[in-house]
Design a protein around this motif. Structure first.
Motif, short mmCIF file in Angstrom:
data_model
loop_
_atom_site.label_atom_id
_atom_site.label_comp_id
_atom_site.label_asym_id
_atom_site.label_seq_id
_atom_site.Cartn_x
_atom_site.Cartn_y
_atom_site.Cartn_z
N ARG A 67 0.82 -1.21 0.00
CA ARG A 67 0.00 0.00 0.00
C ARG A 67 0.86 1.26 0.00
O ARG A 67 0.58 2.22 -0.73
CB ARG A 67 -0.92 -0.01 1.20
N MET A 68 1.91 1.26 0.80
CA MET A 68 2.79 2.42 0.82
C MET A 68 3.49 2.59 -0.51
O MET A 68 3.67 3.72 -0.98
CB MET A 68 3.82 2.28 1.94
N ALA A 69 3.89 1.50 -1.12
CA ALA A 69 4.60 1.58 -2.40
C ALA A 69 3.71 2.20 -3.46
O ALA A 69 4.16 3.05 -4.25
CB ALA A 69 5.06 0.19 -2.83
N GLN A 70 2.44 1.80 -3.51
CA GLN A 70 1.53 2.38 -4.51
C GLN A 70 1.33 3.88 -4.28
O GLN A 70 1.40 4.67 -5.22
CB GLN A 70 0.19 1.65 -4.46
N GLY A 71 1.10 4.26 -3.04
CA GLY A 71 0.90 5.68 -2.76
C GLY A 71 2.13 6.50 -3.03
O GLY A 71 2.05 7.59 -3.61
N LEU A 72 3.30 5.99 -2.65
CA LEU A 72 4.54 6.72 -2.89
C LEU A 72 4.83 6.83 -4.38
O LEU A 72 5.32 7.87 -4.86
CB LEU A 72 5.70 6.03 -2.18
N GLY A 73 4.51 5.77 -5.13
CA GLY A 73 4.69 5.84 -6.58
C GLY A 73 3.83 6.91 -7.21
O GLY A 73 4.28 7.64 -8.10
N TYR A 74 2.57 7.04 -6.76
CA TYR A 74 1.69 8.09 -7.29
C TYR A 74 2.24 9.48 -6.95
O TYR A 74 2.20 10.39 -7.78
CB TYR A 74 0.29 7.93 -6.71
N VAL A 75 2.74 9.65 -5.74
CA VAL A 75 3.26 10.95 -5.33
C VAL A 75 4.46 11.36 -6.19
O VAL A 75 4.57 12.50 -6.64
CB VAL A 75 3.63 10.94 -3.84
N VAL A 76 5.36 10.41 -6.42
CA VAL A 76 6.53 10.71 -7.24
C VAL A 76 6.11 11.03 -8.67
O VAL A 76 6.63 11.97 -9.29
CB VAL A 76 7.52 9.52 -7.20
N ASP A 77 5.16 10.27 -9.20
CA ASP A 77 4.71 10.54 -10.57
C ASP A 77 4.03 11.90 -10.68
O ASP A 77 4.07 12.53 -11.75
CB ASP A 77 3.74 9.44 -11.02
N LEU A 78 3.41 12.37 -9.61
CA LEU A 78 2.75 13.67 -9.65
C LEU A 78 3.74 14.81 -9.82
O LEU A 78 3.36 15.90 -10.27
CB LEU A 78 1.93 13.89 -8.39
N LEU A 79 4.99 14.60 -9.46
CA LEU A 79 5.99 15.65 -9.65
C LEU A 79 6.13 16.02 -11.12
O LEU A 79 6.47 17.16 -11.45
CB LEU A 79 7.35 15.20 -9.09
N ALA A 80 5.88 15.05 -11.99
CA ALA A 80 5.99 15.32 -13.43
C ALA A 80 4.85 16.20 -13.93
O ALA A 80 4.95 16.77 -15.02
CB ALA A 80 6.03 14.01 -14.21
N ALA A 81 3.76 16.31 -13.17
CA ALA A 81 2.61 17.10 -13.61
C ALA A 81 2.69 18.56 -13.17
O ALA A 81 1.84 19.36 -13.57
CB ALA A 81 1.32 16.48 -13.07
N ILE A 82 3.67 18.90 -12.35
CA ILE A 82 3.80 20.29 -11.89
C ILE A 82 4.39 21.14 -13.01
O ILE A 82 5.42 20.79 -13.59
CB ILE A 82 4.69 20.36 -10.64
N PRO A 83 3.79 22.28 -13.35
CA PRO A 83 4.31 23.13 -14.44
C PRO A 83 5.70 23.67 -14.13
O PRO A 83 6.09 23.85 -12.96
CB PRO A 83 3.28 24.26 -14.54
N SER A 84 6.45 23.96 -15.19
CA SER A 84 7.80 24.48 -15.03
C SER A 84 7.81 25.83 -14.31
O SER A 84 8.74 26.12 -13.56
CB SER A 84 8.47 24.62 -16.41
N VAL A 85 6.78 26.64 -14.55
CA VAL A 85 6.73 27.95 -13.91
C VAL A 85 6.67 27.80 -12.39
O VAL A 85 7.29 28.57 -11.65
CB VAL A 85 5.53 28.74 -14.43
N VAL A 86 5.94 26.80 -11.91
CA VAL A 86 5.85 26.57 -10.47
C VAL A 86 7.22 26.19 -9.91
O VAL A 86 7.63 26.66 -8.84
CB VAL A 86 4.80 25.49 -10.17
N TYR A 87 7.95 25.35 -10.63
CA TYR A 87 9.30 25.00 -10.19
C TYR A 87 10.20 26.24 -10.17
O TYR A 87 11.04 26.40 -9.28
CB TYR A 87 9.90 23.94 -11.12
N GLY A 88 10.04 27.10 -11.17
CA GLY A 88 10.84 28.32 -11.20
C GLY A 88 10.53 29.23 -10.02
O GLY A 88 11.45 29.77 -9.38
N LEU A 89 9.26 29.41 -9.70
CA LEU A 89 8.89 30.23 -8.54
C LEU A 89 9.41 29.61 -7.25
O LEU A 89 9.89 30.33 -6.37
CB LEU A 89 7.36 30.38 -8.49
N TRP A 90 9.30 28.29 -7.14
CA TRP A 90 9.85 27.61 -5.95
C TRP A 90 11.35 27.81 -5.85
O TRP A 90 11.90 28.02 -4.76
CB TRP A 90 9.51 26.12 -6.03
#
Length: 317
Positions: free
Chosen positions: A110-133
Motif C-alpha cells: 500500500r505504501m509503495a503504490q501511494g509513494l509511486g503516485y506521489v513521485v509521478d505527480l511531480l511530473a505534472a507540476i508546471p515548469s513555472v511553479v518549479y521556477g517560482l519555488w
C-alpha cells in the motif's frame, strides 16, 4: 505387405489465411501514417532550423553579440546547458534509484503504490511553479551553502568566489532541474526493478544473501540497461528545460564557477531574448536552438539505442 504412400506436399496456396478485417487494415494504416508523420515533422523542424540559422552562420563576426562570431557566442550557452544538466543528474540519479528500490523491494504494497503516485505527480507540476519555488524558497536557503563552498573550496574553479548574494546560481538551477527529472528516472527504474525474474531473486536469497546483497547481485545487474536509458531520458529533459532555468538564472555571461551569477543555458537564453529580438538576432537565437536540437537529438537517440539492446526494457513485453 502394404505400403502407405507419403501424402503429397501441401502447396503454399493450400495454407489457410486469416481473413483481414477492415478494422485491422484501418489500424495498420493509421499507425503507419502516424510513424511516418513523426519523421516528416522532425525533418521539417530540422529543415526550418537550418534555413533560419544560415544567416547567423554566414554573418560577419562583428554582427553577432559579443563581436567574435556565432560559435564564440554559443559555446558559453552550451557549457551552461551541459553544466546544469550534469548537476541535475548527479543530484537526481542516487535519489531516484533509492526511491525506486524502496518502492519495488522494501516498502509495503500500500505504501509503495501511494509513494509511486506521489513521485509521478511531480511530473505534472508546471515548469513555472518549479521556477517560482526555486527563486522564492530554494535560492535564499541554499545561499549560505554556496558561500561556505566558496570560502572552503574556492581553490576549485567551479566553487570559486565570490558567491552570489541571491543564491540564484547554476547550482541552484541544477537542483531545480534535479527535482524535475526525478519522476522520469524513478518511474523507469522502478518498472525495470519490478521486471527482475523472481527466480533470480529467490535463488540469491536461497544461497544466504541478504536483501541488499540480492539487489546488488540480481536486481541491479539485470536493470542496468534500463537504468541507463532512464538517466539519458532525464538528461534530455534537463537539456531542454526553459522556464524554470530562465526564472532562476535570468542572467547572461560566462563563468566557470557554479556558485556565482553569470551563466545561462541555450533554452533560457532563447526564452529571455526572443520576444525582443529581430533581424539577425532572431537568426542567432534560432541557430542556438539548432545546436540544442542536435544535442537533445543525440542524447535521445543514444538512449533509444540502449533500450533497443534489451527489448524487455522497452515496454513492448
Amino acid at each position: 505387405m502394404t505400403t502407405t504412400a507419403n501424402p503429397p506436399p501441401r502447396q503454399a496456396s493450400d495454407t489457410p489465411r486469416a481473413k483481414t478485417r477492415p478494422g485491422d487494415r484501418i489500424f495498420t494504416w493509421s499507425t503507419r501514417t502516424a510513424g511516418v508523420l513523426i519523421l516528416v515533422v522532425l525533418a521539417g523542424v530540422a529543415a526550418f532550423l537550418i534555413v533560419e540559422a544560415l544567416p547567423a552562420f554566414q554573418a560577419d563576426a562583428s554582427e553577432i553579440d559579443g563581436g567574435e562570431g556565432f560559435f564564440s557566442y554559443v559555446w558559453p550557452l552550451v557549457f551552461g546547458t551541459l553544466a546544469a544538466a550534469i548537476i541535475a543528474l548527479i543530484v537526481a540519479t542516487p535519489l531516484a534509484l533509492g526511491i525506486a528500490l524502496f518502492i519495488s523491494h522494501y516498502a509495503p504494497r500500500r505504501m509503495a503504490q501511494g509513494l509511486g503516485y506521489v513521485v509521478d505527480l511531480l511530473a505534472a507540476i508546471p515548469s513555472v511553479v518549479y521556477g517560482l519555488w526555486g527563486i522564492q524558497w530554494l535560492a535564499p536557503r541554499v545561499q549560505g551553502a554556496w558561500v561556505w563552498l566558496a570560502d572552503n573550496f574556492g581553490f576549485i574553479p567551479i566553487f570559486a568566489g565570490p558567491a552570489s548574494a541571491t543564491g540564484r546560481t547554476m547550482l541552484t538551477a541544477g537542483v531545480v532541474l534535479a527535482v524535475m527529472i526525478l519522476p522520469i528516472i524513478t518511474a523507469i527504474s522502478r518498472e525495470v526493478f519490478l521486471q527482475t525474474p523472481t527466480l533470480h531473486q529467490e535463488a540469491a536469497l536461497a544461497l544466504g544473501a541478504t536483501r541488499w546483497e540480492m539487489i546488488r547481485m540480481a536486481v541491479l545487474p539485470f536493470g542496468r540497461p534500463g537504468i541507463i536509458s532512464g538517466i539519458m531520458l532525464g538528461l534530455g529533459r534537463a537539456l531542454g528545460e526553459t522556464m524554470a532555468v530562465a526564472m532562476v538564472l535570468s542572467t547572461g555571461g560566462f563563468t566557470w564557477s557554479m556558485v556565482t551569477s553569470g551563466n545561462n543555458t541555450i533554452a533560457a537564453e532563447i526564452a529571455l531574448d526572443f520576444p525582443e529580438s529581430s533581424g539577425l538576432k532572431t537568426n542567432t537565437l534560432i541557430a542556438a536552438g539548432l545546436v540544442l536540437f542536435a544535442i537533445t537529438l543525440a542524447v535521445n537517440m543514444f538512449a533509444r539505442w540502449i533500450v533497443s539492446r534489451r527489448k524487455e526494457f522497452s515496454g513492448a513485453n
